[in-house]
Design an enzyme around this catalytic site. Structure first.
Site, PDB file in Angstrom:
ATOM      1  N   PHE A 152       0.743  -0.987   0.072  1.00 13.90           N
ATOM      2  CA  PHE A 152       0.427   0.285  -0.192  1.00 13.90           C
ATOM      3  C   PHE A 152       1.037   1.378   0.113  1.00 13.90           C
ATOM      4  CE2 PHE A 152      -2.404  -3.075   1.861  1.00 13.90           C
ATOM      5  CZ  PHE A 152      -3.386  -3.565   1.183  1.00 13.90           C
ATOM      6  N   GLU A 155       4.142   6.503  -3.508  1.00 13.70           N
ATOM      7  CA  GLU A 155       5.796   6.690  -4.021  1.00 13.70           C
ATOM      8  C   GLU A 155       5.914   7.992  -3.653  1.00 13.70           C
ATOM      9  OE1 GLU A 155       5.916   6.154  -8.374  1.00 13.70           O
ATOM     10  OE2 GLU A 155       5.109   4.483  -8.165  1.00 13.70           O
ATOM     11  N   LYS A 207      -6.862  -4.655  -2.261  1.00 14.06           N
ATOM     12  CA  LYS A 207      -5.785  -3.797  -2.914  1.00 14.06           C
ATOM     13  C   LYS A 207      -6.731  -3.157  -4.090  1.00 14.06           C
ATOM     14  CE  LYS A 207      -2.651  -1.612  -4.290  1.00 14.06           C
ATOM     15  NZ  LYS A 207      -1.881  -1.016  -3.875  1.00 14.06           N
ATOM     16  N   CYS A 263      -0.966   3.262 -10.458  1.00 13.53           N
ATOM     17  CA  CYS A 263      -1.346   2.559 -10.017  1.00 13.53           C
ATOM     18  C   CYS A 263      -2.764   2.556  -9.753  1.00 13.53           C
ATOM     19  CB  CYS A 263      -1.789   1.787  -8.329  1.00 13.53           C
ATOM     20  SG  CYS A 263       0.356   1.814  -7.750  1.00 13.53           S
TER      21      CYS A 263
HETATM   22  N1  LIG Z   1       4.252   2.085  -7.162  1.00  9.55           N
HETATM   23  C1  LIG Z   1       3.878   1.922  -6.685  1.00  9.55           C
HETATM   24  O1  LIG Z   1       3.712   3.235  -5.843  1.00  9.55           O
HETATM   25  C2  LIG Z   1       3.156   0.976  -6.073  1.00  9.55           C
HETATM   26  C3  LIG Z   1       2.100   0.199  -5.107  1.00  9.55           C
HETATM   27  C4  LIG Z   1       1.624  -0.563  -4.563  1.00  9.55           C
HETATM   28  C5  LIG Z   1       2.121  -1.298  -5.119  1.00  9.55           C
HETATM   29  N2  LIG Z   1       2.215  -1.287  -6.654  1.00  9.55           N
HETATM   30  C6  LIG Z   1       2.181  -2.632  -7.538  1.00  9.55           C
HETATM   31  O2  LIG Z   1       3.787  -3.362  -7.079  1.00  9.55           O
HETATM   32  C7  LIG Z   1       3.686  -3.581  -8.500  1.00  9.55           C
HETATM   33  C8  LIG Z   1       5.536  -3.844  -8.944  1.00  9.55           C
HETATM   34  O3  LIG Z   1       5.017  -2.166  -9.425  1.00  9.55           O
HETATM   35  P1  LIG Z   1       5.974  -1.145  -9.544  1.00  9.55           P
HETATM   36  O4  LIG Z   1       6.000   0.487  -9.345  1.00  9.55           O
HETATM   37  O5  LIG Z   1       7.354  -1.498  -8.490  1.00  9.55           O
HETATM   38  O6  LIG Z   1       6.417  -1.837 -11.025  1.00  9.55           O
HETATM   39  P2  LIG Z   1       7.852  -1.270 -11.452  1.00  9.55           P
HETATM   40  O7  LIG Z   1       7.906  -1.394 -13.253  1.00  9.55           O
HETATM   41  O8  LIG Z   1       8.913   0.232 -10.891  1.00  9.55           O
HETATM   42  O9  LIG Z   1       9.634  -2.336 -11.397  1.00  9.55           O
HETATM   43  C9  LIG Z   1       9.595  -3.565 -11.268  1.00  9.55           C
HETATM   44  C10 LIG Z   1      10.489  -4.736 -12.015  1.00  9.55           C
HETATM   45  O10 LIG Z   1       9.838  -5.958 -12.418  1.00  9.55           O
HETATM   46  C11 LIG Z   1      11.517  -5.827 -12.767  1.00  9.55           C
HETATM   47  N3  LIG Z   1      10.526  -7.393 -13.740  1.00  9.55           N
HETATM   48  C12 LIG Z   1      10.315  -7.623 -14.893  1.00  9.55           C
HETATM   49  N4  LIG Z   1      10.452  -8.791 -15.267  1.00  9.55           N
HETATM   50  C13 LIG Z   1      11.238 -10.220 -13.708  1.00  9.55           C
HETATM   51  C14 LIG Z   1      11.294 -10.716 -13.444  1.00  9.55           C
HETATM   52  N5  LIG Z   1      10.865 -11.842 -14.468  1.00  9.55           N
HETATM   53  N6  LIG Z   1      12.743 -10.786 -13.319  1.00  9.55           N
HETATM   54  C15 LIG Z   1      13.049 -10.369 -12.161  1.00  9.55           C
HETATM   55  N7  LIG Z   1      12.084  -8.358 -12.652  1.00  9.55           N
HETATM   56  C16 LIG Z   1      11.661  -8.448 -13.358  1.00  9.55           C
HETATM   57  C17 LIG Z   1      11.016  -5.337 -14.014  1.00  9.55           C
HETATM   58  O11 LIG Z   1      12.432  -4.928 -14.436  1.00  9.55           O
HETATM   59  C18 LIG Z   1      11.349  -3.502 -13.475  1.00  9.55           C
HETATM   60  O12 LIG Z   1      12.432  -3.211 -12.388  1.00  9.55           O
HETATM   61  C19 LIG Z   1       2.860  -3.754  -9.505  1.00  9.55           C
HETATM   62  O13 LIG Z   1       2.066  -4.614  -9.626  1.00  9.55           O
HETATM   63  C20 LIG Z   1       2.122  -2.125  -8.397  1.00  9.55           C
HETATM   64  O14 LIG Z   1       0.326  -2.147  -8.345  1.00  9.55           O
HETATM   65  C21 LIG Z   1       2.959  -0.542  -7.145  1.00  9.55           C
END
Ligand SMILES: NC(=O)c1ccc[n+]([C@@H]2O[C@H](COP(=O)([O-])OP(=O)(O)OC[C@H]3O[C@@H](n4cnc5c(N)ncnc54)[C@H](O)[C@@H]3O)[C@@H](O)[C@H]2O)c1
Length: 448
Positions: A152, A155, A207, A263
């Site tokens: 949750f 950023e 979520k 998100c």
């Molecule tokens: N960004 C937010 O504020 C936030 C908050 C809560 C939940 N989420 C959820 O968390 C998840 C990730 O979001 P994020 O913002 O961190 O995404 P992001 O795109 O910043 O990070 C994802 C990472 O995964 C890596 N990746 C992809 N495939 C891979 C693999 N096979 N092996 C290893 N690494 C791999 C990518 O290179 C990337 O660095 C999403 O489902 C998002 O909805 C995000």
């Protein structure tokens, strides 16, 4: 405990670093070679306040490492957190699960010991079942259990949110898995945080429901802001009045240019799509998506109105490109359709953002990126604030006005007091306040 984090983006990197800070042995994996190389040499590939120092101190303490090799991260790990992206699928808007399932397949091949596999990514209901099916079908020679543990964090304040969350949700009915994840979280740092144990499906759903509700709150206040402009109210007072009701709360009641980010847009879409697959229609969520989408383009029309109906050949300065302050994240930022529309209408766009210009450069063409707010405003026919960075709140308005061609300030974040900007000689348009933005109908209607 030993923890593997797969996916080292905004969520994975913060989660991994914070687990290391709490004393666990953490290895963060990513398949982006440049990201891993950068992290290994102490360069943080995203902007998140406080993250760089925390990464450095935990690397120095030997608790945090980075790799491209999944097998290395999984060796001896008690838990593996999947934190890869779940963007909307280009073809139909459903959450694209290919990254999560690719990781599940890779874990099935590389894991060698007992392992709790944790979905931290935001995933549609039933994803845990599919991850479990993948792990079982590959027949790995290890004991495993799949848990949903949604994240949750916001950023910009991600570290604080992660270390002091409102709640920790553990979606599992497996006692072994629950005890492993409780131990990962059950260290001192989390001792006063409510832990909610649910079924895996409930955790997955809550979520999305949580994000849909927050998106609805923002969309609601944006519509009330439009009404304020029409009737002659001040949205900040109205939001304060609503927010003081403890049943509602003040957060997410700041009117603005529409929600964006990595998100809310994708998660509102995904939950509405999932619901329809189960023959349920989430009418409120579908309305939220529609209203927000319309609002983004409507922001450009406001600029057009403020510029007397035409921006062709005019220079518009955009202050803020990221979808919110204190991040470099440009995903689904309201600045994108705004800049696009202004360019469609023939404007020249100059822009400045304290952190997001590198990412913005990959999206926009023909935008002049500037050194600061004054540089962006130089020679501009209008300045538009899009992101609520503190440095824009603190801008010297007199100095800004001096460098502009004409003193038109369009404030999509309500950063300024009407008296201050008028004193400094600006024509001022804002959101949900009776500034210059709309004719005041309240008097004529009242007289009828
Ligand atoms: N960004 C937010 O504020 C936030 C908050 C809560 C939940 N989420 C959820 O968390 C998840 C990730 O979001 P994020 O913002 O961190 O995404 P992001 O795109 O910043 O990070 C994802 C990472 O995964 C890596 N990746 C992809 N495939 C891979 C693999 N096979 N092996 C290893 N690494 C791999 C990518 O290179 C990337 O660095 C999403 O489902 C998002 O909805 C995000």
């Amino acid at each position: 405990m030993k923890v593997a984090i797969i996916g080292s983006g905004y969520v994975g990197l913060v989660a991994g670093t914070c687990f290391a800070e709490l004393g666990h042995q953490v290895v963060c994996v990513d398949n982006d070679e440049r990201k891993v190389t950068a992290l290994k040499s102490g360069v943080i590939p995203i902007y998140e306040p406080g993250l760089e120092d925390l990464v450095k101190s935990n690397v120095a303490a030997g608790r945090l490492d980075f790799t491209e090799e999944l097998a290395f991260a999984l060796a001896g790990a008690d838990a593996a957190f999947i934190a890869v992206g779940t963007p909307p699928r280009v073809t139909d808007g459903h959450a694209d699960m290919k990254y999560v399932y690719a990781v599940a397949n890779a874990i099935a091949e590389k894991a060698s010991g007992d392992l709790v596999v944790v979905d931290k990514s935001t995933v549609p209901v039933g994803t845990g079942d599919e991850v479990e099916r993948i792990l079982r079908s590959k027949g790995g020679n290890f004991r495993f259990s799949v848990v949903s543990n949604p994240e949750f964090l916001r950023e910009g304040v991600a570290i604080d949110d992660f270390l002091k969350p409102d709640r920790i949700v553990i979606g599992s009915e497996d006692e072994w898995a629950k005890s492993v994840i409780s131990k990962v979280y059950g260290v001192d740092g989390f001792k006063d945080v409510p832990v909610l144990h649910t079924s895996r499906r409930s955790a997955e759903l809550l979520k999305y429901a949580s994000n849909a509700f927050l998106a609805m709150k923002i969309t609601f206040i944006n519509e009330i802001a439009d009404l304020c402009e029409a009737v002659g109210g001040d949205i900040r007072d109205v939001a304060n009045g609503i927010g003081l009701d403890s049943r509602i709360g003040r957060k997410f009641l700041n009117a603005g240019p529409g929600y964006g980010g990595s998100c809310f847009p994708k998660d509102t879409l995904a939950i509405s799509k999932t619901a329809r697959d189960y023959r349920v229609q989430l009418r409120t969520v579908e309305a939220v998506i529609q209203v927000n989408e319309n609002r983004k383009r409507a922001m450009a029309l406001r600029v057009l109105d403020a510029c007397n109906g035409a921006v062709r050949g005019k220079t518009i300065a955009i202050l803020g490109l990221a979808f919110k302050a204190d991040t470099d994240d440009m995903r689904d930022s309201p600045s994108i359709p705004l800049v696009q529309a202004l360019q469609d209408f023939g404007a020249h766009v100059r822009a400045y953002d304290p952190q997001a210009m590198a990412n913005a450069g990959k999206i926009f063409t023909d935008v002049k990126f500037c050194a600061d707010a004054y540089d962006a405003a130089s020679g501009a026919d209008a300045v538009v604030t899009v992101t609520e960075w503190t440095e824009f709140k603190d801008v010297n308005l007199k100095k800004l006005r001096k460098v502009m061609r004409s003193p038109l300030l369009i404030d999509f974040r309500n950063l300024y007091s009407i008296d201050d900007v008028r004193k400094d000689g600006f024509e001022y348009w804002s959101i949900g306040r009776q500034t210059d933005s709309r004719p005041d109908l309240s008097q004529s209607l009242a007289a009828e």
